[in-house]
Structure formats: structure tokens, C-alpha cells
Design a protein around this motif. Structure first.
Motif, PDB file in Angstrom:
ATOM      1  N   SER A   1     -20.708  -5.387 -69.184  1.00  0.00           N
ATOM      2  CA  SER A   1     -20.825  -5.989 -67.841  1.00  0.00           C
ATOM      3  C   SER A   1     -20.676  -4.964 -66.720  1.00  0.00           C
ATOM      4  O   SER A   1     -20.113  -5.252 -65.665  1.00  0.00           O
ATOM      5  CB  SER A   1     -19.777  -7.103 -67.661  1.00  0.00           C
ATOM      6  OG  SER A   1     -19.903  -8.078 -68.655  1.00  0.00           O
ATOM      7  N   VAL A   2     -21.204  -3.749 -66.935  1.00  0.00           N
ATOM      8  CA  VAL A   2     -21.068  -2.718 -65.914  1.00  0.00           C
ATOM      9  C   VAL A   2     -22.269  -2.731 -64.973  1.00  0.00           C
ATOM     10  O   VAL A   2     -23.347  -3.202 -65.316  1.00  0.00           O
ATOM     11  CB  VAL A   2     -20.933  -1.311 -66.542  1.00  0.00           C
ATOM     12  CG1 VAL A   2     -19.683  -1.218 -67.372  1.00  0.00           C
ATOM     13  CG2 VAL A   2     -22.158  -0.960 -67.372  1.00  0.00           C
ATOM     14  N   GLY A   3     -22.050  -2.220 -63.757  1.00  0.00           N
ATOM     15  CA  GLY A   3     -23.138  -2.007 -62.826  1.00  0.00           C
ATOM     16  C   GLY A   3     -23.337  -3.077 -61.776  1.00  0.00           C
ATOM     17  O   GLY A   3     -24.217  -2.930 -60.929  1.00  0.00           O
TER      18      GLY A   3
ATOM     19  N   PHE B   1     -16.269 -19.900 -75.038  1.00  0.00           N
ATOM     20  CA  PHE B   1     -15.104 -19.152 -74.568  1.00  0.00           C
ATOM     21  C   PHE B   1     -15.514 -17.760 -74.087  1.00  0.00           C
ATOM     22  O   PHE B   1     -15.048 -17.278 -73.053  1.00  0.00           O
ATOM     23  CB  PHE B   1     -14.059 -19.032 -75.685  1.00  0.00           C
ATOM     24  CG  PHE B   1     -13.178 -20.251 -75.828  1.00  0.00           C
ATOM     25  CD1 PHE B   1     -13.575 -21.485 -75.339  1.00  0.00           C
ATOM     26  CD2 PHE B   1     -11.957 -20.165 -76.467  1.00  0.00           C
ATOM     27  CE1 PHE B   1     -12.768 -22.603 -75.473  1.00  0.00           C
ATOM     28  CE2 PHE B   1     -11.135 -21.267 -76.610  1.00  0.00           C
ATOM     29  CZ  PHE B   1     -11.536 -22.493 -76.114  1.00  0.00           C
ATOM     30  N   ALA B   2     -16.374 -17.097 -74.863  1.00  0.00           N
ATOM     31  CA  ALA B   2     -16.853 -15.769 -74.472  1.00  0.00           C
ATOM     32  C   ALA B   2     -17.615 -15.853 -73.158  1.00  0.00           C
ATOM     33  O   ALA B   2     -17.490 -14.973 -72.286  1.00  0.00           O
ATOM     34  CB  ALA B   2     -17.739 -15.179 -75.571  1.00  0.00           C
ATOM     35  N   ALA B   3     -18.401 -16.906 -72.991  1.00  0.00           N
ATOM     36  CA  ALA B   3     -19.195 -17.065 -71.768  1.00  0.00           C
ATOM     37  C   ALA B   3     -18.317 -17.295 -70.546  1.00  0.00           C
ATOM     38  O   ALA B   3     -18.550 -16.700 -69.480  1.00  0.00           O
ATOM     39  CB  ALA B   3     -20.175 -18.221 -71.940  1.00  0.00           C
ATOM     40  N   ILE B   4     -17.295 -18.124 -70.662  1.00  0.00           N
ATOM     41  CA  ILE B   4     -16.482 -18.469 -69.492  1.00  0.00           C
ATOM     42  C   ILE B   4     -15.648 -17.291 -69.024  1.00  0.00           C
ATOM     43  O   ILE B   4     -15.448 -17.089 -67.821  1.00  0.00           O
ATOM     44  CB  ILE B   4     -15.584 -19.703 -69.771  1.00  0.00           C
ATOM     45  CG1 ILE B   4     -15.059 -20.316 -68.462  1.00  0.00           C
ATOM     46  CG2 ILE B   4     -14.419 -19.362 -70.678  1.00  0.00           C
ATOM     47  CD1 ILE B   4     -16.083 -21.043 -67.675  1.00  0.00           C
ATOM     48  N   THR B   5     -15.169 -16.440 -69.962  1.00  0.00           N
ATOM     49  CA  THR B   5     -14.378 -15.278 -69.550  1.00  0.00           C
ATOM     50  C   THR B   5     -15.227 -14.292 -68.754  1.00  0.00           C
ATOM     51  O   THR B   5     -14.713 -13.590 -67.874  1.00  0.00           O
ATOM     52  CB  THR B   5     -13.754 -14.565 -70.763  1.00  0.00           C
ATOM     53  OG1 THR B   5     -14.779 -14.176 -71.683  1.00  0.00           O
ATOM     54  CG2 THR B   5     -12.745 -15.452 -71.467  1.00  0.00           C
ATOM     55  N   SER B   6     -16.520 -14.217 -69.060  1.00  0.00           N
ATOM     56  CA  SER B   6     -17.414 -13.361 -68.277  1.00  0.00           C
ATOM     57  C   SER B   6     -17.855 -14.043 -66.989  1.00  0.00           C
ATOM     58  O   SER B   6     -18.003 -13.384 -65.945  1.00  0.00           O
ATOM     59  CB  SER B   6     -18.652 -12.995 -69.103  1.00  0.00           C
ATOM     60  OG  SER B   6     -18.354 -11.998 -70.037  1.00  0.00           O
ATOM     61  N   ALA B   7     -18.084 -15.339 -67.048  1.00  0.00           N
ATOM     62  CA  ALA B   7     -18.579 -16.064 -65.873  1.00  0.00           C
ATOM     63  C   ALA B   7     -17.611 -15.975 -64.701  1.00  0.00           C
ATOM     64  O   ALA B   7     -18.034 -15.832 -63.543  1.00  0.00           O
ATOM     65  CB  ALA B   7     -18.835 -17.523 -66.237  1.00  0.00           C
ATOM     66  N   ILE B   8     -16.315 -16.029 -64.978  1.00  0.00           N
ATOM     67  CA  ILE B   8     -15.344 -15.974 -63.878  1.00  0.00           C
ATOM     68  C   ILE B   8     -15.369 -14.609 -63.184  1.00  0.00           C
ATOM     69  O   ILE B   8     -15.107 -14.510 -61.987  1.00  0.00           O
ATOM     70  CB  ILE B   8     -13.921 -16.330 -64.353  1.00  0.00           C
ATOM     71  CG1 ILE B   8     -13.444 -15.403 -65.468  1.00  0.00           C
ATOM     72  CG2 ILE B   8     -13.850 -17.781 -64.791  1.00  0.00           C
ATOM     73  CD1 ILE B   8     -12.033 -15.703 -65.961  1.00  0.00           C
TER      74      ILE B   8
ATOM     75  N   VAL C   1     -19.174   4.878 -67.383  1.00  0.00           N
ATOM     76  CA  VAL C   1     -19.447   4.151 -66.136  1.00  0.00           C
ATOM     77  C   VAL C   1     -18.441   3.024 -65.954  1.00  0.00           C
ATOM     78  O   VAL C   1     -18.019   2.725 -64.828  1.00  0.00           O
ATOM     79  CB  VAL C   1     -20.883   3.593 -66.135  1.00  0.00           C
ATOM     80  CG1 VAL C   1     -21.136   2.759 -64.882  1.00  0.00           C
ATOM     81  CG2 VAL C   1     -21.893   4.719 -66.203  1.00  0.00           C
ATOM     82  N   PHE C   2     -18.034   2.383 -67.044  1.00  0.00           N
ATOM     83  CA  PHE C   2     -17.041   1.309 -66.993  1.00  0.00           C
ATOM     84  C   PHE C   2     -15.756   1.830 -66.341  1.00  0.00           C
ATOM     85  O   PHE C   2     -15.193   1.173 -65.450  1.00  0.00           O
ATOM     86  CB  PHE C   2     -16.768   0.818 -68.414  1.00  0.00           C
ATOM     87  CG  PHE C   2     -15.867  -0.377 -68.512  1.00  0.00           C
ATOM     88  CD1 PHE C   2     -16.371  -1.660 -68.348  1.00  0.00           C
ATOM     89  CD2 PHE C   2     -14.519  -0.229 -68.779  1.00  0.00           C
ATOM     90  CE1 PHE C   2     -15.540  -2.776 -68.457  1.00  0.00           C
ATOM     91  CE2 PHE C   2     -13.682  -1.333 -68.886  1.00  0.00           C
ATOM     92  CZ  PHE C   2     -14.195  -2.604 -68.725  1.00  0.00           C
ATOM     93  N   MET C   3     -15.298   3.013 -66.768  1.00  0.00           N
ATOM     94  CA  MET C   3     -14.086   3.573 -66.179  1.00  0.00           C
ATOM     95  C   MET C   3     -14.326   3.973 -64.726  1.00  0.00           C
ATOM     96  O   MET C   3     -13.442   3.816 -63.873  1.00  0.00           O
ATOM     97  CB  MET C   3     -13.581   4.768 -66.985  1.00  0.00           C
ATOM     98  CG  MET C   3     -12.203   5.239 -66.537  1.00  0.00           C
ATOM     99  SD  MET C   3     -11.298   6.172 -67.789  1.00  0.00           S
ATOM    100  CE  MET C   3     -12.064   7.781 -67.598  1.00  0.00           C
ATOM    101  N   ALA C   4     -15.518   4.485 -64.424  1.00  0.00           N
ATOM    102  CA  ALA C   4     -15.835   4.847 -63.045  1.00  0.00           C
ATOM    103  C   ALA C   4     -15.807   3.626 -62.130  1.00  0.00           C
ATOM    104  O   ALA C   4     -15.309   3.691 -60.999  1.00  0.00           O
ATOM    105  CB  ALA C   4     -17.212   5.518 -62.990  1.00  0.00           C
ATOM    106  N   GLU C   5     -16.327   2.499 -62.624  1.00  0.00           N
ATOM    107  CA  GLU C   5     -16.345   1.278 -61.805  1.00  0.00           C
ATOM    108  C   GLU C   5     -14.929   0.761 -61.562  1.00  0.00           C
ATOM    109  O   GLU C   5     -14.585   0.353 -60.445  1.00  0.00           O
ATOM    110  CB  GLU C   5     -17.202   0.208 -62.488  1.00  0.00           C
ATOM    111  CG  GLU C   5     -17.452  -1.002 -61.610  1.00  0.00           C
ATOM    112  CD  GLU C   5     -18.473  -1.970 -62.177  1.00  0.00           C
ATOM    113  OE1 GLU C   5     -18.468  -3.148 -61.760  1.00  0.00           O
ATOM    114  OE2 GLU C   5     -19.280  -1.556 -63.045  1.00  0.00           O
TER     115      GLU C   5
END
Length: 455
Positions: free
Chosen positions: A234-236, A320-327, A60-64
Motif C-alpha cells: 500500500s505504498v505511494g 478482515f484483510a480488506a477492512i484493515t486496509s480500507a481504514i 519506499v515504505f520506510m521513506a513514506e
């Protein structure tokens, strides 16, 4: 209105891989993966998680990403355009609009968790984790949640940092953050697991995570493993689709996805080995639930040589892990507003302001509203605002979005167009991936929903 064809691109394939891996790597890999694995007994859960990652979440990640590459605009605009081109009568855009809105909700509670990690960095810098007892750690957590002010202050700082990064253009904002934060995250993680192996019980951690001989397979474990696989990638919800739109035409998508998923998995596994080495080395309870990194792990830090330094590194890694996803969470909404003629910096600050409202609900749920259950009359007794937001986004929006994206790629866009957008020398690999997206993923997600509804 901005022209989607003029959408900015990442400067290189490496930049795309680093930034998109950063979007995937987040609290789900360090905070959520470790406590869910601990709660479910380790090895059996990890095995099902690996299978779910390979067979459901990664396809699904590649599909997105593919939908983003084809649409070359914000997720709602991309899907509206692709729907017209395909001639489909099914409404595609509402599925991604649900994801775009949900990401703002997710940032609301995400920022409170990240804010507590930021607070603990400050505590560690002042020596607050030196020789702490279980009672000291509980008191620290209680003081943080004594009222909504402290969680809201740290959450606000985290939201502000997110807005500052996204308000810049793609290369000086998202790309620069990814290039700086991801290598730093990996360096801290490698150093942490080496230290954990030296002072903790690395053998017990390895056996706990990879002791596949003792597997308790239940529908609940399978559900949690699949949900965790979606959460860690973080898919979907459209954030990954947005990065697909920023992807350069020179990126070979299958190979890039392999690198990104491998990096995402590596962070989760290495973080798990580090955390459980500390846990077993200092007789801490692995099944502590969501409080593992805030209530349980600091007890181990208190017994370590230079424990405050180790705590500082760990919670910095978490932030650091949180901020890379938050953006990546607000990038789709910001891009859509920019397409409507609103300046990027105004869009970024407006979106995080809305997210901060959900931070307020989360902070109140952890403090003054711990016993306020707003939807109790509808059968959700015992669930605070925070519980409702987390359950709705993780257990409904993510799988619904993944289901919709799989159907769009597998049945809507058309096999020939999908094949043309994924240049693969290995036609067997493409055929397998396409069949998985077309059949296995929708069936697996539908089965999970049937089980969750008790049908």
C-alpha cells in the motif's frame, strides 16, 4: 484548524506495528497476489516479487513512514511544511494530493470486491457451498452481478463499517480495529493453511510457488511483480504516511518496518500456499485470473469436508484483510478535513459517501454497463469504468507516488535530517537504504514507465 503538533499517537510500538501491518495487509495479499501469481506461473513471478519487495517497495515504505514522522500532520500538510523547511522549489504536495484522492477511488472498487466476499460469507453460513459444482459457482457469481443492487448493498455496508472505525479517535478507532482484526486474521490464516495441507496438495502448492528452477523472465512479469509489491504494501498514496504521523517517538522505524514487511509477506505467502493447496488438490485451474477466489476456489470448497465452514473462514479472512486496509485509505483525507475544522465523524462519512459514488461506477461496470467503455474515443476501448479506475490507480498513481516519495527523501529532505530521524546502530544499513531510495528506486520506477509506454 487543529494543531498538527497535537496529533494523536498510537499507544505503543506494538500498536503501531499491528495497525500499520493491517494497512499494508489487504486484498492485495490474498485476492490479488494469488491470482497474479497463478496467472504468471508461480515460482518465477514469486522470486521477482520478493526481489521487488526487498529492493523497491520496502525502502519506499520506510521513506513514506519517515515523511509522516517528520511532518506530523496529514500528508498534504506534512509535505507542504517539509517543502518550506527544505527550501525546495519543487511542488511536493500535488503528488500526495493525487494519492489521497486516488485512495478514495480505490475504496470505491475495493468495497465492491470486499462486498462480494461479505455476500459469500452469508452464502456459506446458509450452506451454499456444500457440494457445489462449477456451474453452481458460476450461477452464484452471475446472480450477484445480475444487477447493481446487491453489489451496492454489500459495498455500502463495507463503506459504513469503514466510516464507523475511522470516525472514532485514533486509539479507539484505528488502533482498536488493528489490535482485534490482525490477530484474528493470522489465526484464521494459520488454521486455513494447516487444513489445506491436510486435505489439499501442499507439495504441489509449494513447488508451484517456490519452483524457481523454471523461471520465465519477461518485462511484463517484472512489471506485474513490482506493481504487486507496491499494491501489497500500500505504498505511494499517503495512507502509510498518515500512520507515520501517528507513530510514537519511541518507535525504532527500521526495526518496525522489518516486522511490518515480514508480516505482510507472511500473509501473502501463507495465503498463496493455502489457496494453491486447494487448487491443486481438487484439480482447479490456478491461472483463472481475478476470478480465482470467487469463481474457482469455491469449487474446491464444494468438494471439501465441511466445505461451507472452510469457505466462511476464508471469506471472513478476506473481509478482515480488506477492512484493515480500507481504514488507512480514508484516514489521510479525514485527517486533512479535521485540520480544516470539520469534525472527524462528519469527515469520515463524507469521504465514504464520495467513495460510494465510485462503488456505483464499479457495480454498474460489473452489471448493466459491462459493455460501456467511456474513454474508447481516447484509445481505451474495452475498458469499463472499473478497468479505468483500477489501471489508473495501480499502474500510474502508486508508482508515481513511490517515485515522488523516494525523491523527497533521497534528494529533498536532506541526508542529515533523514539520518537523525532514523536512529540506526548499523550505519552501513542506513547508507545502503539511503542509496537505494536515492538512486535505485527512481531509476527502477522510471524504467518501468518507459517500458509500459513502449518507448
Amino acid at each position: 484548524m487543529s494543531n498538527p503538533n497535537s496529533l494523536p499517537k498510537f499507544s505503543s510500538r506494538l500498536a503501531f506495528i499491528l495497525v500499520t501491518a493491517g494497512a499494508a495487509v489487504g486484498l492485495g495479499n490474498v485476492w490479488s497476489f494469488t491470482y497474479v501469481a497463478g496467472k504468471n506461473g508461480g515460482g518465477g513471478f514469486v522470486l521477482i516479487y520478493l526481489l521487488a519487495l526487498a529492493l523497491v517497495a520496502a525502502p519506499v515504505f520506510m521513506a513514506e513512514l519517515l515523511l509522516g514522522r517528520l511532518g506530523k500532520a496529514s500528508p498534504p500538510t506534512s509535505l507542504r511544511s517539509l517543502q518550506k523547511q527544505s527550501g525546495s522549489r519543487l511542488p511536493w504536495a500535488p503528488a500526495v494530493w493525487l494519492g489521497v484522492v486516488s485512495q478514495i477511488v480505490i475504496l470505491g472498487y475495493y468495497s465492491v470486491i470486499a462486498g462480494q466476499a461479505m455476500h459469500y460469507i452469508f452464502v456459506s453460513l446458509t450452506g451454499g457451498f456444500s457440494a457445489v459444482s462449477a456451474e453452481d459457482v458460476a450461477a452464484l457469481d452471475s446472480s450477484f452481478k445480475a444487477g447493481p443492487l446487491l453489489p451496492l448493498v454489500w459495498s455500502g455496508l463495507f463503506c459504513a463499517a469503514t466510516a464507523l472505525i475511522v470516525s472514532a479517535d485514533v486509539r479507539s478507532g484505528l488502533e482498536r480495529a488493528g489490535k482485534l482484526l490482525m490477530p484474528a486474521l493470522f489465526i484464521m490464516l494459520i488454521g486455513l493453511v494447516i487444513y489445506a495441507a491436510l486435505v489439499g496438495d501442499f507439495a504441489a502448492a509449494t513447488n508451484f510457488m517456490f519452483g524457481f528452477s523454471d523461471i520465465t523472465l519477461t518485462p511484463r512479469v517484472v512489471m506485474e511483480a513490482v506493481g504487486q509489491a507496491f499494491f501489497t504494501l500500500s505504498v505511494g498514496v499517503g495512507g502509510i504516511m498518515m500512520y507515520g504521523a501517528y507513530m510514537g517517538d519511541n518507535v525504532r522505524l527500521p526495526r518496525a518496518v522489518l516486522w511490518i514487511v515480514a508480516m505482510d509477506l507472511l500473509v501473502a505467502i501463507v495465503a498463496g500456499l493455502a489457496v494453491f493447496s486447494f487448487v491443486f488438490g481438487f484439480d482447479v485451474e490456478p491461472a483463472a485470473g481475478p476470478g480465482l477466489v470467487f469463481l474457482t476456489l469455491p469449487i474446491a470448497f464444494g468438494q471439501l469436508p465441511a466445505g461451507s465452514i472452510v469457505a466462511c473462514i476464508f471469506f471472513t479472512l478476506l473481509v478482515f484483510a480488506a477492512i484493515t486496509s480500507a481504514i488507512s485509505m480514508i484516514a489521510p483525507a479525514v485527517q486533512r478535513m479535521e485540520e480544516s475544522g470539520i469534525a472527524r465523524y462528519k469527515s469520515a462519512w463524507l469521504v465514504v459517501s464520495i467513495a460510494f459514488f465510485f462503488s456505483f461506477l464499479t457495480a454498474m461496470s460489473l452489471t448493466d454497463w459491462q459493455h460501456v467503455f467511456p474513454l474508447a474515443a481516447l484509445g481505451f476501448d474495452g475498458m469499463t469504468w472499473f478497468d479505468l479506475m483500477r489501471e489508473f490507480t495501480n499502474n500510474i498513481v502508486l508508482p508515481v507516488g513511490a517515485f515522488a516519495f523516494a525523491l523527497m527523501v533521497g534528494w529533498g529532505v536532506g541526508r542529515d535530517r533523514v539520518r537523525a530521524a532514523l536512529p540506526m546502530e548499523d550505519t552501513i544499513f542506513f547508507a545502503l537504504w539511503f542509496q537505494v531510495v536515492r538512486y535505485l528506486v527512481p531509476v527502477a520506477i522510471a524504467a518501468l514507465f518507459v517500458y509500459s509506454l513502449g518507448l
